[in-house]
Design a protein around this motif. Structure first.
Motif, mmCIF file in Angstrom:
data_model
loop_
_atom_site.group_PDB
_atom_site.id
_atom_site.type_symbol
_atom_site.label_atom_id
_atom_site.label_comp_id
_atom_site.label_asym_id
_atom_site.label_seq_id
_atom_site.Cartn_x
_atom_site.Cartn_y
_atom_site.Cartn_z
ATOM 1 N N ASN A 16 0.894 -1.087 -0.128
ATOM 2 C CA ASN A 16 0.018 -0.003 0.154
ATOM 3 C C ASN A 16 0.763 1.070 -0.024
ATOM 4 N N GLU A 17 1.835 1.252 0.881
ATOM 5 C CA GLU A 17 2.804 2.383 0.886
ATOM 6 C C GLU A 17 3.505 2.514 -0.516
ATOM 7 N N LEU A 18 4.001 1.547 -1.065
ATOM 8 C CA LEU A 18 4.648 1.713 -2.241
ATOM 9 C C LEU A 18 3.706 1.948 -3.540
ATOM 10 N N GLU A 19 2.437 1.509 -3.353
ATOM 11 C CA GLU A 19 1.692 2.403 -4.266
ATOM 12 C C GLU A 19 0.991 3.515 -4.126
ATOM 13 N N ASP A 20 1.149 3.994 -3.003
ATOM 14 C CA ASP A 20 0.835 5.330 -2.658
ATOM 15 C C ASP A 20 2.057 6.099 -3.120
ATOM 16 N N ARG A 38 1.817 9.128 -6.012
ATOM 17 C CA ARG A 38 2.397 10.402 -5.607
ATOM 18 C C ARG A 38 3.297 10.645 -6.759
ATOM 19 N N LEU A 39 4.333 9.849 -7.148
ATOM 20 C CA LEU A 39 5.490 10.089 -7.906
ATOM 21 C C LEU A 39 4.884 10.317 -9.460
ATOM 22 N N ASN A 40 3.673 9.703 -9.847
ATOM 23 C CA ASN A 40 3.252 9.750 -11.231
ATOM 24 C C ASN A 40 2.447 11.076 -11.175
ATOM 25 N N THR A 41 1.755 11.538 -10.155
ATOM 26 C CA THR A 41 1.026 12.571 -9.674
ATOM 27 C C THR A 41 2.061 13.781 -9.992
ATOM 28 N N ASP A 42 3.123 13.644 -9.342
ATOM 29 C CA ASP A 42 4.237 14.612 -9.309
ATOM 30 C C ASP A 42 4.916 15.067 -10.838
ATOM 31 N N LEU A 43 4.975 13.667 -11.639
ATOM 32 C CA LEU A 43 5.357 13.745 -12.756
ATOM 33 C C LEU A 43 4.334 14.624 -13.691
ATOM 34 N N ALA A 44 3.235 14.193 -13.685
ATOM 35 C CA ALA A 44 2.245 14.944 -14.339
ATOM 36 C C ALA A 44 1.998 16.545 -14.077
ATOM 37 N N ASN A 45 2.265 16.694 -12.760
ATOM 38 C CA ASN A 45 2.333 18.045 -12.451
ATOM 39 C C ASN A 45 3.496 18.894 -12.940
ATOM 40 N N ALA A 46 4.902 18.085 -12.793
ATOM 41 C CA ALA A 46 5.923 18.638 -13.517
ATOM 42 C C ALA A 46 5.947 18.856 -14.906
ATOM 43 N N ASN A 47 5.334 18.020 -15.640
ATOM 44 C CA ASN A 47 5.209 18.298 -17.064
ATOM 45 C C ASN A 47 4.112 19.367 -17.280
ATOM 46 N N THR A 63 10.610 2.355 -8.110
ATOM 47 C CA THR A 63 9.340 2.221 -7.087
ATOM 48 C C THR A 63 8.475 1.000 -7.823
ATOM 49 N N GLU A 64 8.104 1.064 -9.146
ATOM 50 C CA GLU A 64 7.492 0.043 -9.873
ATOM 51 C C GLU A 64 8.387 -1.346 -9.488
ATOM 52 N N GLU A 65 9.500 -1.544 -9.810
ATOM 53 C CA GLU A 65 10.188 -2.668 -9.576
ATOM 54 C C GLU A 65 10.132 -3.222 -8.199
ATOM 55 N N LEU A 66 10.259 -2.415 -7.224
ATOM 56 C CA LEU A 66 10.030 -2.531 -5.767
ATOM 57 C C LEU A 66 8.904 -3.210 -5.543
ATOM 58 N N LEU A 67 7.673 -2.480 -5.940
ATOM 59 C CA LEU A 67 6.383 -2.908 -6.017
ATOM 60 C C LEU A 67 6.144 -4.210 -6.195
#
Length: 365
Positions: A94-98, A102-111, A307-311
């Motif tokens: 759950n923590e890794l998915e969160d 968050r990372l994907n959201t940050d990436l979208a916001n960064a773009n 993170t994807e790999e660790l998940l």
């Protein structure tokens, strides 16, 4: 683990060797009903050793009961450990998915921010160029006004100088003409004065100047005519004096207008310069912000795959752990069924023997 337990239990069996009792022999024959499996074979071997070393059937029943309880407790312990570990895996997942979300959201916001900053930088750059152009135009206008003002002052000074020269000359001519038309002045002196005035006008204004021509005519006219010419010269002088005064007044207005224009230009230059400075600061701030966001995006592009790999690895570990638990659970359940069956068999045998002994005792009595 069960096979090891069998060996430990076998070592605890008494070492006294004796022949198997008839009840024990009958019990061992009953064990042949078991299906063939490594565990059931081990259990039969354990019971046989126990009986062959002098153990009683009751002791065998107790031994099997302990083994059954131990297997069930092992399963309970394994269930608890499995539940705890699965909860840990779930929490980590759950923590890794969160984190991944968050990372994907940050990436979208960064773009989005990178695109917004790029567009804003273009607008700021175009605005800066416009302000720089306006400042350049303002400086050119200021230089043009200054040059025009310098030319106007130079022309004004020439006009004032020329006007004063004309007025002074006219004053002198008027003074001499006044003496020439005086009744006490002889004709000879009058002509001499007129000739002198004409020569001075010729030298002062040139041969074709209206005043020179007008003075030249005075040598040919009578006194009344000269008097009228004198009056005309006074009008010319007064007109020149008036024009000079008007020119001086106009110069004062022009000077004030020039000072006002210079003040307005300076005020506008300061405002444009301040705005331009602020625009450059905004441009640099946004440029630095863009660099920071680009660096953050680069880091996100590294963190997201990790993170994807660790998940995925955590999910695989959870699945492997669960499958190992299921395998142990299945194996242990099979062992429990075997031991339970053995317990039931021994228990039924003990009960049957007890009932038989009770009948025999009753019959003998």
């Amino acid at each position: 683990m069960s096979l090891i337990r069998f060996n430990i239990l076998a070592l605890t069996i008494g070492v006294c060797l004796s022949a198997m009792t008839p009840q024990a022999s009958l019990l061992m024959k009953s064990f042949h009903q078991f299906g063939q499996s490594p565990y059931s074979d081990q259990l039969k071997e354990l019971v046989q050793i126990k009986l062959e070393t002098g153990g009683q059937v009751d002791e065998v029943l107790k031994l099997i009961q302990e083994l059954l309880d131990s297997l069930k407790q092992d399963q309970v312990d394994d269930d608890v450990a499995h539940s705890r570990q699965m909860a840990v895996f779930d929490q980590n997942i759950n923590e890794l998915e969160d984190d991944l979300s968050r990372l994907n959201t940050d990436l979208a916001n960064a773009n989005v921010l990178i695109q917004t900053l790029a567009e804003l930088l273009v607008i700021l750059r175009e605005t800066i160029l416009t302000y720089e152009k306006q400042l350049a135009i303002l400086n050119e206008q200021e230089q043009f006004i200054r040059n025009a003002r310098a030319a106007d002052i130079k022309a004004y000074n020439r006009r004032v100088e020329q006007a004063n020269k004309v007025i002074n000359a006219l004053n002198l001519i008027i003074e001499k003409l006044s003496r020439a038309v005086d009744q006490q002045t002889s004709e000879q002196d009058r002509q001499a004065i007129l000739t002198q005035i004409h020569a001075e006008c010729h030298e002062q204004f040139g041969p074709n100047h209206p005043v020179t021509i007008l003075i030249k005519l005075t040598t040919k006219f009578d006194v009344p005519t000269v008097q009228r010419i004198l009056e005309k010269l006074v009008q010319i002088r007064d007109g020149a004096s008036k024009s000079l005064s008007e020119d001086i007044a106009a110069e004062e207005v022009a000077s004030q207008n020039f000072d006002t224009s210079m003040s307005e230009i300076e005020t506008l230059r300061k405002r444009l310069s301040t705005d331009l400075e602020n625009l450059n600061q905004q441009f640099n701030d946004k440029l630095n912000q863009q660099k920071i966001v680009l660096a953050q995006k680069e880091q996100l592009l590294i963190d997201i795959p990790i993170t994807e790999e660790l998940l995925q690895l955590t999910k695989e570990q959870q699945e492997q752990y669960h499958q190992a638990y299921v395998s142990r659970q299945t194996q242990r359940q099979s062992e429990i069924e075997v031991v339970q069956k053995a317990y039931n068999l021994v228990f039924d045998h003990v009960d049957s023997v007890k009932k038989s002994e009770d009948l025999t005792a009753k019959f003998n009595s």
